[in-house]
Design a protein around this motif. Structure first.
Motif, short mmCIF file in Angstrom:
data_model
loop_
_atom_site.label_atom_id
_atom_site.label_comp_id
_atom_site.label_asym_id
_atom_site.label_seq_id
_atom_site.Cartn_x
_atom_site.Cartn_y
_atom_site.Cartn_z
N HIS A 188 0.87 -1.18 0.00
CA HIS A 188 0.00 0.00 0.00
C HIS A 188 0.90 1.23 0.00
N LYS A 189 0.93 1.92 -1.11
CA LYS A 189 1.87 3.03 -1.28
C LYS A 189 1.50 4.21 -0.37
N GLN A 190 2.50 4.64 0.42
CA GLN A 190 2.40 5.83 1.27
C GLN A 190 1.11 5.82 2.09
N ALA A 191 0.78 4.67 2.66
CA ALA A 191 -0.48 4.51 3.37
C ALA A 191 -0.47 5.09 4.77
N VAL A 192 0.73 5.19 5.38
CA VAL A 192 0.82 5.60 6.78
C VAL A 192 1.48 6.97 6.88
#
Length: 534
Positions: free
Chosen positions: A505-509
Motif C-alpha cells: 500500500h503506497k504511502q499509506a501511513v
C-alpha cells in the motif's frame, strides 16, 4: 489510562537533555494568541511604539541578541529570524543584508521573561540526530506592545499549524530494556507539559493490546499516536488504526492519523528507516515539530484474499530469518541483540531449506534490481515520482518447486544495530515497492560469510551470487505440503500459514518524521534550513 490536559501551573521542565536545563517561566503555546486572555502576556499600552512596514508579515524593529559575545540586531521576517550586524557606535541600526538566518520551522517553543523573549530551537547533531540548541534570548523590545506583535506573528506561522496539540501515547513497559515507562515520565512528559500539549497515556498489558486501544480511539479528536516500544508494538498500533480486518479495504488503504515511534525496543528498524537513527530525543523532537512523511505499508493475506493475516512496516520473512527470530524467544533474557545472534548461529548449523513456489509481480521492467536506485532520503524524488503499479497487470517472475533457504521481503532498508548498512540499503519508504531477497543454493560456510557481512558497517549490499534481489509490488508463496515448513515473521510476530500473499500500500501511513536527510545538508553542525550557512 491517564489523561492530562494543559495546565499553566505545571512544574518546571528541569531537564530536557543532558546538556540544557531551564528555569520555569510562563510558556506560550505555539498557536494564535487569544487577546481575551491578557494573562498570557503583559497588557498592551494605549499608544503604539513600533512601526510596521507595508508587508504585514515583516516587523521593522531593533531588538537584539548576544551570540558568542557579539551583539546582533534581530528582525522577524516571514518564517525566519534575520540577524544583522550593528552599524555605528549606537548599535541601533542594522547594516545592509542579514549575516545569517534562523528558520522558524526549527523553533520548538518560546517563553516570555519580562520584556525579553526566550526561544528554544532544535539543531542538528551528528549521525542524523537532533538536539536542543542553547536557548536564544532576544531583548530590547521597545514596549510590551512591540513584544506582543512578535508573539502574535509567531502564532501565525504556517509551520505551527501542522504541529500536534493532542496526542495519544502507547507505552509498552516490557519492550527492549524495559525502560520505556521511565523515559516517558523523565523526558517525554515534562516536554509535553512545557509545550502545553494535551495527551492520553496507555500502557499495553498483553500482546494485541495496542491494536485494541487504537481501534477504540476517537481518531478525529487527536493529532497523532506515539508508540514507546519496539517494532512489534508499532505494528500492533498501526494495525488497529488501519482496521483492515474489519473494514475489508482489500488493496487500498490510506490512514489519516499520524503515527510516531520513540524507540524502546531491541532493533528499532522502523525508527532507523524514518529518521536515520534510533536516538530517542531525535524521534521525540520530530514529533513535537510536526514533521510528516508518508510511508508504505505491507499487508498479508491467505489465498484468494479472503482473510487478512496482518500488516508489516519493516519486514516479512520466511525460512532462515523466520526460524531464527522464532527461536530467539528462548533467549530473551540475554542482553541486547545477543539472543538474535545465538539463534542465527543455531539456524545456520541446521541449514534447513524449504521447498515451495514463489511468484513475484515485478514493480517495473526498467527497475527490477533494487541496487539501481539511489538510497531513500528526505524529500526523496524516487518516492515522489515512482508510478503507481497494478500487480494484476505486472510482469510475473515465478520460481517453481525450488528449495529456499530464506525469503526476505523488505519495506525499507532494514538498517539497525545488527545490520548497520541494512539488508537492502536502497529500499525506499514511499515508492510502493518491496525488495525481495531470495537465498536458495548455498553452503554452510557461505551462510556464515553472509551473516558476518551483514554486521559490517562498510561494504557493498550483500555481495554474494547466491542472494538474488528483486523489486516487486506483490509476492505470493506456497509451501510444499508434503515437506516440513517454516513460519512467517511479520515485524517480529510469528505467523503459521502454508501460503501467503504480501501486498503493498503506497504511502499509506502518515508518520512523524522527515526521512533520512542527505549528508550534504549538514555543514559545521548546521542544517541549511536552520541557519544561513552556505
Amino acid at each position: 489510562m491517564e489523561i492530562v490536559e494543559n495546565d499553566s501551573t505545571q512544574p518546571a521542565l528541569e531537564e530536557i537533555s543532558s546538556e540544557i536545563s531551564f528555569e520555569y517561566v510562563k510558556t506560550l503555546e505555539l498557536r494564535d494568541i487569544d487577546p481575551s486572555q491578557p494573562h498570557l502576556i503583559p497588557p498592551a499600552p494605549p499608544r503604539r511604539t513600533t512601526s510596521i512596514s507595508g508587508d504585514s508579515t515583516k516587523i521593522v524593529s531593533s531588538p537584539k541578541c548576544v551570540l558568542d559575545s557579539v551583539t546582533w540586531i534581530v528582525q522577524l521576517n516571514h518564517n525566519e529570524l534575520q540577524f544583522f550586524e550593528c552599524a555605528g557606535e549606537s548599535q541601533q541600526s542594522p547594516r545592509s543584508g542579514p549575516a545569517f538566518k534562523y528558520a522558524l520551522s526549527k523553533l520548538l517553543f518560546y517563553k516570555i521573561v519580562g520584556l525579553d523573549l526566550q526561544l528554544q530551537f532544535v539543531t542538528p547533531d551528528t549521525g542524523h540526530r537532533y538536539k536542543l540548541a542553547k536557548p536564544l534570548k532576544i531583548a530590547g523590545f521597545a514596549s510590551d506592545q512591540h513584544l506582543y506583535q512578535w508573539v502574535q506573528q509567531l502564532g501565525y506561522l504556517d509551520v505551527v499549524k501542522r504541529r500536534p496539540r493532542n496526542l495519544v501515547f502507547l507505552v509498552n513497559p516490557m519492550s527492549g530494556k524495559k525502560n520505556s515507562r521511565k523515559y516517558f515520565s523523565k523526558t517525554v512528559e515534562p516536554m509535553l507539559k512545557t509545550m502545553g500539549i494535551t495527551y492520553l497515556k496507555y500502557e499495553t498489558e498483553y500482546r494485541g493490546h495496542a491494536t485494541e486501544i487504537c481501534r477504540d480511539l476517537q481518531k478525529s479528536s487527536i493529532d497523532g499516536i506515539v508508540i514507546l516500544g519496539g517494532d512489534g508494538t508499532a505494528n500492533e498500533a498501526i494495525y488497529g488504526l488501519a482496521d483492515l480486518s474489519e473494514r475489508g479495504l482489500g488493496k487500498s488503504c490510506k490512514m489519516t492519523t499520524r503515527v510516531g515511534t520513540i524507540p524502546c525496543g531491541t532493533s528499532n528498524n522502523l525508527c532507523h528507516a524514518v529518521h536515520g537513527t534510533d536516538d530517542r530525543l531525535t524521534a521525540l523532537l520530530h514529533i513535537l515539530l510536526g514533521h510528516n512523511i508518508n510511508v508504505d505499508m505491507m499487508t498479508t493475506w491467505v489465498p484468494g484474499m479472503s482473510k487478512m493475516v496482518g500488516i508489516a512496516m519493516t519486514m516479512v520473512a520466511y525460512g532462515f530469518i523466520a526460524d531464527s527470530i522464532k527461536e530467539s524467544e528462548s533467549f530473551r533474557k540475554l542482553p541486547g541483540t545477543l539472543g538474535y545472534t545465538v539463534s542465527f548461529v543455531k539456524s545456520i548449523q541446521k541449514m534447513r531449506k524449504y521447498p515451495g513456489t514463489l511468484e513475484l509481480s515485478i514493480a517495473s521492467p526498467e527497475d527490477t534490481t533494487p541496487y539501481n536506485s539511489p538510497p531513500c532520503k528526505s524529500n526523496c524524488a524516487h518516492c515522489r515520482h515512482f508510478p503507481d503499479q497494478d500487480p494484476s497487470t505486472s510482469e510475473k517472475l515465478t520460481y517453481t518447486e525450488e528449495r529456499f533457504f530464506g525469503i526476505q521481503i523488505h519495506n525499507h532498508s532494514g538498517i539497525c544495530e545488527m545490520a548497520p548498512r541494512g539488508a537492502s540499503s536502497n529500499a525506499h519508504l514511499g515508492d510502493g515497492c518491496m525488495d525481495v531477497l531470495i537465498t536458495r543454493d548455498l553452503k554452510q560456510k557461505e551462510a556464515v560469510a553472509m551473516l558476518k557481512d551483514v554486521g559490517k558497517k562498510e561494504g557493498t549490499n550483500l555481495p554474494f551470487d547466491f542472494v538474488e534481489a528483486v523489486r516487486v509490488n506483490q509476492v505470493t508463496f506456497k509451501a510444499d505440503e508434503s515437506s516440513p515448513r517454516s513460519c512467517w515473521i511479520l515485524d517480529g510476530e510469528v505467523i503459521e500459514e502454508p501460503e501467503l500473499t504480501v501486498c503493498m500500500h503506497k504511502q499509506a501511513v502518515a508518520f512523524f518524521g522527515r526521512g533520512i536527510e542527505p549528508d550534504n545538508s549538514m555543514k559545521n553542525g548546521c542544517v541549511r534550513s536552520f541557519c544561513g550557512c552556505s
